[in-house]
Scaffold this active site. Structure first.
Site, PDB file in Angstrom:
ATOM      1  N   ASN A 169       0.812  -1.228   0.000  1.00  0.00           N
ATOM      2  CA  ASN A 169       0.000   0.000   0.000  1.00  0.00           C
ATOM      3  C   ASN A 169       0.844   1.277   0.000  1.00  0.00           C
ATOM      4  O   ASN A 169       0.386   2.321  -0.458  1.00  0.00           O
ATOM      5  CB  ASN A 169      -1.034  -0.001   1.137  1.00  0.00           C
ATOM      6  CG  ASN A 169      -0.419  -0.049   2.506  1.00  0.00           C
ATOM      7  OD1 ASN A 169       0.753  -0.383   2.661  1.00  0.00           O
ATOM      8  ND2 ASN A 169      -1.197   0.263   3.524  1.00  0.00           N
ATOM      9  N   GLU A 268       4.183  -3.215  12.621  1.00  0.00           N
ATOM     10  CA  GLU A 268       3.181  -2.176  12.375  1.00  0.00           C
ATOM     11  C   GLU A 268       2.047  -2.885  11.661  1.00  0.00           C
ATOM     12  O   GLU A 268       2.143  -3.200  10.482  1.00  0.00           O
ATOM     13  CB  GLU A 268       3.826  -1.066  11.531  1.00  0.00           C
ATOM     14  CG  GLU A 268       3.100   0.245  11.626  1.00  0.00           C
ATOM     15  CD  GLU A 268       2.171   0.430  10.454  1.00  0.00           C
ATOM     16  OE1 GLU A 268       0.972   0.066  10.625  1.00  0.00           O
ATOM     17  OE2 GLU A 268       2.603   0.902   9.404  1.00  0.00           O
ATOM     18  N   CYS A 302      -3.391   1.389   6.839  1.00  0.00           N
ATOM     19  CA  CYS A 302      -3.655   0.822   8.179  1.00  0.00           C
ATOM     20  C   CYS A 302      -4.302   1.854   9.088  1.00  0.00           C
ATOM     21  O   CYS A 302      -4.912   1.501  10.089  1.00  0.00           O
ATOM     22  CB  CYS A 302      -2.363   0.372   8.838  1.00  0.00           C
ATOM     23  SG  CYS A 302      -1.441  -0.762   7.857  1.00  0.00           S
ATOM     24  N   GLU A 477       7.982   4.082  14.424  1.00  0.00           N
ATOM     25  CA  GLU A 477       8.740   4.480  13.239  1.00  0.00           C
ATOM     26  C   GLU A 477       8.674   5.992  13.095  1.00  0.00           C
ATOM     27  O   GLU A 477       7.613   6.593  13.308  1.00  0.00           O
ATOM     28  CB  GLU A 477       8.174   3.783  12.008  1.00  0.00           C
ATOM     29  CG  GLU A 477       8.332   2.270  12.112  1.00  0.00           C
ATOM     30  CD  GLU A 477       7.994   1.503  10.846  1.00  0.00           C
ATOM     31  OE1 GLU A 477       8.789   0.639  10.461  1.00  0.00           O
ATOM     32  OE2 GLU A 477       6.933   1.761  10.254  1.00  0.00           O
TER      33      GLU A 477
HETATM   34  C1  SIN Z   1       0.251   2.230   6.606  1.00  0.00           C
HETATM   35  O1  SIN Z   1      -0.858   2.167   6.127  1.00  0.00           O
HETATM   36  O2  SIN Z   1       0.811   1.224   7.016  1.00  0.00           O
HETATM   37  C2  SIN Z   1       1.020   3.517   6.714  1.00  0.00           C
HETATM   38  C3  SIN Z   1       0.226   4.732   6.624  1.00  0.00           C
HETATM   39  C4  SIN Z   1       1.029   5.992   6.854  1.00  0.00           C
HETATM   40  O3  SIN Z   1       2.240   5.957   7.108  1.00  0.00           O
HETATM   41  O4  SIN Z   1       0.433   7.058   6.815  1.00  0.00           O
END
Ligand code: SIN
Length: 498
Positions: A169, A268, A302, A477
């Protein structure tokens, strides 16, 4: 829906830095074919046409990369932080210089609109810039001894060879978010990008080489066998740290596999983000935030909102404003500048969204807009969808939707909505809108999530610690905390100081 099919090939031919489009894995400073010559296809999700074939590596090539990384480790860790910082800074500059090409490659393999792809490249590069600075700032401690002849010193040292398993993604930013702190800390990395999106990873390798990252320090294993390569990374004793972004289901498997050699691990994982709107909120701003947090990457992040909770008096006006706004969003080929929502990544992804909507409708939800797959041009489009009259018995309440579907729940009291928001095994991102200062504190403290957006739907930045709690994982992170996952702490107890 907007889009043209020819666009893809034209855009590839127009890349200014043609070398960025690689199809071989990157091991020990070389682009290599797989040892058995096998390849796998990468598809453009817009038209499901093959973009290119890529080297299909396996366990043997993974072991080669791990050995190369291990050989290169001592030289890299022995460089000064300032030396590593300069190399990372060059890598960052190159990413910005080639931003447009990197964005086109990203859109072609992932589908997200070019505007978002450019945003991802900048976002990804910002981690490299941030950790180029942090490379110079790894501090230990001195501690007063527990006896008069003792002195205590705390050192921070690189953890060792890192295995990074990254998702489709964010094919670029999830690599830089892991690799930049690892490299800054002095660790070499083996990256296994998603088999759906290996091209952005390989483009980063081209620029890593141009930036002067030495052979063996940055390796990419492209593969259509993620389980086998993942198992090797998690069980090989030379790998000392695993960093994974992906689903909670796969995260649990990797955790079990990494347990045998007791690796340092950061995860994550999935989310089930609540987005709460209290009656005193600015509804127009809440709608803007709702769109940003829900429909980024066609709902495939996510931290995308999974459940909207709107207080009783605002419920109907919120839905009216929200549905009016989302129906203006343009779906289509991400390569077309006016497009705001791209296709979903695969047929399986569409299927799981269809199932979730079906379940909700069967249990009494109303479709305010969308709700049915768009069947045209062999494309993977699901329309922006709003569901009202939803309740906690429906799968939309429990499962990560990972698509452009927004279920809107109604609530009455603060206590009720906190209970509903926390009623999940996930704990990644959460959002709420309101004006009452005391309530803002109470709600921010009560939400069981690693990240809370207050009067905003956009929380991602390299300067803040990104990560979750509960089954959304652990480790952070970005930010000053992002280096911790790649550093070991060692304490020296110095005796005989008479
Ligand atoms: C993710 O969907 O894992 C990361 C989303 C983000 O860093 O904004």
């Amino acid at each position: 829906m907007a889009g043209t099919l020819e666009n893809t090939n034209t855009k590839i031919m127009q890349l200014k830095h043609q070398k960025l489009l690689q199809h071989r894995a990157y091991v020990d400073g070389q682009f290599i074919d797989s040892l058995n010559g096998k390849t796998f296809a990468v598809f453009n999700p817009f038209n499901q046409k093959e973009v290119t074939q890529v080297a299909d590596c396996g366990v043997v090539e993974t072991k080669m990369a791990i050995d190369a990384a291990n050989r290169a480790f001592s030289k890299w860790r022995n460089k000064t932080g300032i030396e590593r910082s300069k190399i990372l800074r060059r890598w960052y500059n190159l990413q910005l210089k080639h931003l447009e090409d990197l964005a086109v490659i990203l859109t072609i393999e992932q589908g997200k609109p070019l505007k978002e792809a450019r945003g991802e490249i900048k976002y990804g590069a910002s981690f490299v810039e941030w950790f180029a600075e942090e490379a110079k700032r790894v501090y230990g401690d001195t501690i007063l001894g527990h006896r008069s002849d003792k002195r205590i010193i705390v050192l921070k040292q690189p953890v060792g060879v890192v295995g990074a398993i990254t998702p489709w993604n964010f094919p670029s930013a999830m690599i830089t978010r892991k690799v930049a702190p690892a490299l800054a800390a002095g660790c070499p990395v083996i990256i296994k990008p998603s088999e759906l999106t290996p091209l952005s990873a390989l483009a980063l390798a081209v620029l890593a080489e141009e930036a002067g990252i030495p052979a063996g320090i940055f390796n990419i294993i492209t593969t259509s066998q993620p389980e086998a390569v993942g198992l090797e990374l998690c069980t090989n004793p030379t790998i000392r740290k695993i960093s994974f972004t992906g689903s909670t289901k796969v995260g649990k498997i990797l955790l079990r596999q990494s347990a045998e050699s007791v690796k340092k691990v950061s995860m994550e994982l999935g989310g089930n983000a609540p987005f709460i709107v209290f009656d005193d909120a600015d509804l127009d701003k809440a709608v803007k935030g709702a769109i940003a947090s829900k429909f980024r990457n066609a709902g495939q992040t996510c931290i995308c909102t999974n459940r909207f909770f709107i207080q009783k008096n605002s419920y109907t006006p919120f839905i009216e404003k929200f549905s009016k706004a989302v129906q203006k969003l343009t779906l289509g080929n991400g390569l077309d500048e006016q497009v705001e929502i791209g296709p979903m990544i695969t047929e399986t992804a569409i299927y799981s969204v269809e199932k979730i909507v079906e379940d909700a409708v069967q249990k009494g939800a109303n479709i305010v807009c969308g709700g049915r797959r768009i069947l045209s041009n062999n494309s993977l489009f699901y329309p922006v969808t709003i569901l009202s009259d939803v309740n906690p018995s429906m799968n939309v309440f429990k499962e990560e939707i990972f698509g452009p579907v927004a279920p809107v729940f109604k609530f009455e009291t603060e206590a009720e909505v906190i209970q509903l928001a926390n009623d999940t095994s996930y704990g990644l991102a959460s959002y709420f809108y309101g004006r009452d200062h005391a309530r803002i504190w109470r709600v921010a403290e009560a939400l069981e999530y690693g990240m809370v957006g207050i009067n905003t739907g956009m929380i991602s930045t390299s300067v803040a610690p990104f990560g979750g709690i509960k089954e959304s994982g652990f480790g952070r992170e970005g930010s000053k905390y992002g280096m911790d996952d790649y550093l070991e702490m060692k304490y020296l107890c110095w005796g005989g100081v008479e």
